[in-house]
Design a protein around this motif. Structure first.
Motif, PDB file in Angstrom:
ATOM      1  N   ILE A 176      -0.970  10.079   6.406  1.00 56.52           N
ATOM      2  CA  ILE A 176      -0.739   9.379   7.672  1.00 56.52           C
ATOM      3  C   ILE A 176       0.484   8.472   7.583  1.00 56.52           C
ATOM      4  CG2 ILE A 176      -1.692   7.679   9.283  1.00 56.52           C
ATOM      5  CD1 ILE A 176      -4.427   8.847   8.749  1.00 56.52           C
ATOM      6  N   TYR A 177       0.592   7.701   6.511  1.00 57.47           N
ATOM      7  CA  TYR A 177       1.696   6.753   6.373  1.00 57.47           C
ATOM      8  C   TYR A 177       2.840   7.363   5.556  1.00 57.47           C
ATOM      9  CZ  TYR A 177      -1.533   3.146   8.041  1.00 57.47           C
ATOM     10  OH  TYR A 177      -2.409   2.406   8.799  1.00 57.47           O
ATOM     11  N   TYR A 178       4.062   6.973   5.882  1.00 56.58           N
ATOM     12  CA  TYR A 178       5.214   7.433   5.115  1.00 56.58           C
ATOM     13  C   TYR A 178       6.323   6.380   5.183  1.00 56.58           C
ATOM     14  CZ  TYR A 178       7.601   8.635   9.511  1.00 56.58           C
ATOM     15  OH  TYR A 178       8.207   8.587  10.741  1.00 56.58           O
ATOM     16  N   ALA A 228       3.889   0.029   0.409  1.00 53.56           N
ATOM     17  CA  ALA A 228       3.498   0.938  -0.670  1.00 53.56           C
ATOM     18  C   ALA A 228       1.987   1.132  -0.716  1.00 53.56           C
ATOM     19  CB  ALA A 228       4.011   0.407  -2.006  1.00 53.56           C
ATOM     20  N   GLN A 229       1.260   0.054  -0.469  1.00 50.49           N
ATOM     21  CA  GLN A 229      -0.204   0.141  -0.495  1.00 50.49           C
ATOM     22  C   GLN A 229      -0.719   1.076   0.588  1.00 50.49           C
ATOM     23  OE1 GLN A 229      -2.339  -3.452   0.602  1.00 50.49           O
ATOM     24  NE2 GLN A 229      -3.980  -2.977  -0.831  1.00 50.49           N
ATOM     25  N   LEU A 230      -0.174   0.956   1.799  1.00 57.14           N
ATOM     26  CA  LEU A 230      -0.601   1.822   2.895  1.00 57.14           C
ATOM     27  C   LEU A 230      -0.306   3.285   2.589  1.00 57.14           C
ATOM     28  CD1 LEU A 230       0.624  -0.315   5.932  1.00 57.14           C
ATOM     29  CD2 LEU A 230      -1.757   0.145   5.307  1.00 57.14           C
ATOM     30  N   ILE A 231       0.896   3.547   2.069  1.00 57.18           N
ATOM     31  CA  ILE A 231       1.272   4.930   1.768  1.00 57.18           C
ATOM     32  C   ILE A 231       0.406   5.498   0.644  1.00 57.18           C
ATOM     33  CG2 ILE A 231       3.140   6.400   0.923  1.00 57.18           C
ATOM     34  CD1 ILE A 231       5.104   4.455   2.328  1.00 57.18           C
ATOM     35  N   ASP A 232       0.125   4.689  -0.382  1.00 56.20           N
ATOM     36  CA  ASP A 232      -0.721   5.150  -1.487  1.00 56.20           C
ATOM     37  C   ASP A 232      -2.137   5.443  -1.018  1.00 56.20           C
ATOM     38  OD1 ASP A 232       1.378   4.958  -3.234  1.00 56.20           O
ATOM     39  OD2 ASP A 232       0.775   3.011  -4.065  1.00 56.20           O
ATOM     40  N   GLY A 267      10.926  -2.530   4.617  1.00 59.67           N
ATOM     41  CA  GLY A 267       9.488  -2.757   4.638  1.00 59.67           C
ATOM     42  C   GLY A 267       8.748  -2.172   5.821  1.00 59.67           C
ATOM     43  N   TRP A 268       9.454  -1.454   6.672  1.00 63.65           N
ATOM     44  CA  TRP A 268       8.773  -0.788   7.781  1.00 63.65           C
ATOM     45  C   TRP A 268       8.016   0.432   7.259  1.00 63.65           C
ATOM     46  CZ3 TRP A 268       9.600  -1.944  13.222  1.00 63.65           C
ATOM     47  CH2 TRP A 268      10.436  -3.041  13.432  1.00 63.65           C
ATOM     48  N   VAL A 269       6.974   0.826   7.988  1.00 62.37           N
ATOM     49  CA  VAL A 269       6.192   1.998   7.597  1.00 62.37           C
ATOM     50  C   VAL A 269       6.020   2.909   8.804  1.00 62.37           C
ATOM     51  CG1 VAL A 269       3.885   1.034   8.117  1.00 62.37           C
ATOM     52  CG2 VAL A 269       4.143   2.738   6.290  1.00 62.37           C
ATOM     53  N   GLY A 270       6.017   4.211   8.558  1.00 66.84           N
ATOM     54  CA  GLY A 270       5.774   5.177   9.616  1.00 66.84           C
ATOM     55  C   GLY A 270       4.305   5.564   9.646  1.00 66.84           C
ATOM     56  N   LEU A 271       3.763   5.684  10.848  1.00 69.16           N
ATOM     57  CA  LEU A 271       2.372   6.082  11.054  1.00 69.16           C
ATOM     58  C   LEU A 271       2.392   7.371  11.875  1.00 69.16           C
ATOM     59  CD1 LEU A 271      -0.689   5.629  11.019  1.00 69.16           C
ATOM     60  CD2 LEU A 271      -0.416   3.973  12.856  1.00 69.16           C
ATOM     61  N   LYS A 272       2.107   8.495  11.223  1.00 65.06           N
ATOM     62  CA  LYS A 272       2.207   9.800  11.871  1.00 65.06           C
ATOM     63  C   LYS A 272       1.157   9.962  12.968  1.00 65.06           C
ATOM     64  CE  LYS A 272       3.823  11.934   7.579  1.00 65.06           C
ATOM     65  NZ  LYS A 272       3.513  12.913   6.498  1.00 65.06           N
ATOM     66  N   LEU A 273       1.603  10.484  14.096  1.00 65.32           N
ATOM     67  CA  LEU A 273       0.712  10.708  15.225  1.00 65.32           C
ATOM     68  C   LEU A 273       0.277  12.163  15.218  1.00 65.32           C
ATOM     69  CD1 LEU A 273       2.607   8.636  17.949  1.00 65.32           C
ATOM     70  CD2 LEU A 273       0.729   7.916  16.457  1.00 65.32           C
ATOM     71  N   HIS A 274      -0.658  12.461  14.318  1.00 67.70           N
ATOM     72  CA  HIS A 274      -1.201  13.808  14.200  1.00 67.70           C
ATOM     73  C   HIS A 274      -2.030  14.152  15.436  1.00 67.70           C
ATOM     74  CE1 HIS A 274       0.309  14.286  10.253  1.00 67.70           C
ATOM     75  NE2 HIS A 274      -0.585  13.530   9.622  1.00 67.70           N
ATOM     76  N   HIS A 275      -2.531  15.397  15.459  1.00 67.99           N
ATOM     77  CA  HIS A 275      -3.353  15.829  16.585  1.00 67.99           C
ATOM     78  C   HIS A 275      -4.680  15.081  16.645  1.00 67.99           C
ATOM     79  CE1 HIS A 275      -4.775  18.331  13.219  1.00 67.99           C
ATOM     80  NE2 HIS A 275      -5.919  18.375  13.848  1.00 67.99           N
ATOM     81  N   ASP A 276      -5.163  14.603  15.501  1.00 70.53           N
ATOM     82  CA  ASP A 276      -6.435  13.865  15.463  1.00 70.53           C
ATOM     83  C   ASP A 276      -6.175  12.378  15.253  1.00 70.53           C
ATOM     84  OD1 ASP A 276      -5.456  14.252  12.953  1.00 70.53           O
ATOM     85  OD2 ASP A 276      -7.385  14.719  12.013  1.00 70.53           O
TER      86      ASP A 276
END
Length: 312
Positions: free
Chosen positions: A264-266, A255-259, A275-284
């Motif tokens: 980026i995080y979801y 929750a802390q990472l997403i907040d 408790g897993w978190v997604g880290l979006k791989l954007h273009h940057d």
């Protein structure tokens, strides 16, 4: 087209190759946009063209020493948000520290078939050598003059009546065709899902005991046949997201990472409640951040004997 790569162009004169890049960037399927045209000369004709086309420009003040000049240019380039630099008739040799700061993100077009005829007077040298073909090359810039990996070339026939000027005129036409295509391919190299997976694989497999397998239709990485610590997802269940999914210490950290960084995080479907978190791989992508999160996830599942190996 959204999410296009941001490119700055460095020129010293008329900027005909800059213009070729600029007009190519206006095509709907072009993967890059020109965010700045900068020059070491305030009277460079290419600056006026860029201004007329609504592109931001920057001219370094006259009289700067070499170190000051490149520090000033570097500041303007970074302020523009440029991710890549394209040299287009920029008649200065880049300092080592400047190349290092933009390592792997500078390209140049050179009027010869590299590795032939590095430096100046390329057309006269081709004629003196009685070459049957001349041409141009796009290459990645390194600290060595005209020595980086070649990204593309176009050959141009040498005519019996050619002078350096007549040959240069035809090679310039080839340059205008080659440069936009080579730059487009270059900026896309790290943007495809395949390229992103390859980068994630390199980071995940560098950890002790790492193994790759497939789970839930995704490439994933586990510790020595045991627990998973990283998944690579690309449009999984039609969500349109390319990301890595990694473990956290629990719902509070998730929750802390997403907040802190919701762009980026979801909270990924299926994995999120655990408790897993997604880290979006954007273009940057901040690959240092990705590496840190993969390593942190690995440390949560790795046996002590493997964790000790990494500490060394």
């Amino acid at each position: 087209m959204t999410g296009r790569a941001k490119v700055a162009v460095l020129i010293s004169g008329r900027g005909s190759n800059m213009a070729a890049l600029l007009y190519a960037s206006r095509l709907p399927d072009c993967p890059f946009e020109i965010v700045l045209v900068a020059s070491d000369k305030a009277d460079a004709a290419g600056l006026k063209l860029a201004e007329a086309e609504g592109v931001a420009t920057f001219a370094a003040p006259a009289g700067l020493k070499r170190a000051e000049l490149f520090a000033t240019l570097d500041g303007a380039l970074r302020a523009s948000g440029a991710e890549f630099l394209a040299l287009a008739g920029f008649m200065r040799i880049l300092p080592y520290d400047f190349v290092t700061r933009w390592n792997g993100r500078i390209v140049n077009i050179h009027p010869s078939l590299l590795p032939k005829y590095k430096g100046l007077d390329t057309h006269a040298r081709a004629l003196d050598a009685r070459d049957l073909v001349a041409g141009c090359s796009v290459h990645i810039v390194t600290a060595e003059l005209d020595d980086g990996p070649v990204l593309g070339q176009v050959e141009v026939a040498v005519l019996p009546s050619d002078t350096p000027d007549s040959l240069a005129a035809r090679v310039l036409i080839a340059e205008h065709q080659l440069y936009p295509r080579a730059l487009a391919a270059f900026v896309m190299r790290d943007r495809t899902p395949e390229a992103k997976l390859a980068r994630v694989r390199d980071l995940a497999m560098a950890l002790p005991g790492a193994e790759e397998t497939t789970s839930h239709g995704m490439a994933c990485f586990r510790v020595a046949g045991g627990k998973m610590y990283c998944y690579f997802t690309e449009d999984h269940h039609g969500d349109g997201i390319t990301a890595v999914i990694v473990k956290t210490s629990g719902p509070d950290e998730q929750a802390q990472l997403i907040d802190q960084d919701p762009d980026i995080y979801y909270r990924p479907a299926y994995f999120g409640p655990s408790g897993w978190v997604g880290l979006k791989l954007h273009h940057d992508i901040d690959w240092d951040r990705v590496e840190d999160r993969i390593a942190a996830s690995w440390s949560l599942v790795a046996p002590r004997k493997l964790a000790m190996l990494r500490e060394f």
